[in-house]
Design an enzyme around this catalytic site. Structure first.
Site, PDB file in Angstrom:
ATOM      1  N   GLY A  30       5.841 -25.169  25.044  1.00 60.03           N
ATOM      2  CA  GLY A  30       6.884 -24.154  24.928  1.00 60.03           C
ATOM      3  C   GLY A  30       7.083 -23.588  23.534  1.00 60.03           C
ATOM      4  O   GLY A  30       7.870 -22.654  23.364  1.00 60.03           O
ATOM      5  N   ALA A  31       6.380 -24.101  22.533  1.00 57.66           N
ATOM      6  CA  ALA A  31       6.589 -23.624  21.162  1.00 57.66           C
ATOM      7  C   ALA A  31       6.212 -22.149  21.013  1.00 57.66           C
ATOM      8  O   ALA A  31       6.949 -21.374  20.398  1.00 57.66           O
ATOM      9  CB  ALA A  31       5.810 -24.481  20.171  1.00 57.66           C
ATOM     10  N   GLY A  32       5.092 -21.768  21.573  1.00 56.92           N
ATOM     11  CA  GLY A  32       4.678 -20.361  21.495  1.00 56.92           C
ATOM     12  C   GLY A  32       5.607 -19.449  22.265  1.00 56.92           C
ATOM     13  O   GLY A  32       5.934 -18.355  21.810  1.00 56.92           O
ATOM     14  N   ASP A  33       6.048 -19.914  23.422  1.00 58.23           N
ATOM     15  CA  ASP A  33       7.002 -19.127  24.216  1.00 58.23           C
ATOM     16  C   ASP A  33       8.311 -18.950  23.453  1.00 58.23           C
ATOM     17  O   ASP A  33       8.909 -17.867  23.465  1.00 58.23           O
ATOM     18  CB  ASP A  33       7.283 -19.815  25.552  1.00 58.23           C
ATOM     19  CG  ASP A  33       6.043 -19.883  26.431  1.00 58.23           C
ATOM     20  OD1 ASP A  33       5.249 -18.935  26.406  1.00 58.23           O
ATOM     21  OD2 ASP A  33       5.872 -20.894  27.131  1.00 58.23           O
TER      22      ASP A  33
END
Length: 94
Positions: A30-33
């Site tokens: 979820g870091a990129g999101d």
């Protein structure tokens, strides 16, 4: 192919990097999101940032903080940061 801790930016005449935040990573899900969501949210709020390098760098720093905080918790949605968490990290790294 390795991970570059600096996000690359190139928008018309702007180019360069924005420093990453150093955090204790638990899960990168979820870091990129989180980063993209924060970036787009800020651009929707003020599209003039695309023509103002200092403003754009500030928004990219905010998005980097969102992505970094997301990696400090397990999961994707539960790991998304609150505005208070983001401002705390931003103020700690000044």
């Amino acid at each position: 192919m390795g991970f570059d801790p600096n996000w690359f930016v190139e928008m018309q005449a702007f180019h360069g990097t924005v420093d990453a935040f150093h955090v204790k990573t638990i899960d990168t899900t979820g870091a990129g999101d989180s980063f993209i969501g924060a970036l787009l949210c800020k651009i929707v709020d003020d599209q003039s940032v695309l023509e103002d390098e200092p403003k754009l760098r500030e928004i990219l720093r905010f998005a980097n903080a969102c992505g970094a905080i997301t990696t400090t918790k397990k999961g994707a949605i539960p790991a998304l940061p609150s505005p208070d968490e983001v401002h705390k990290l931003l103020n700690a790294e000044k």
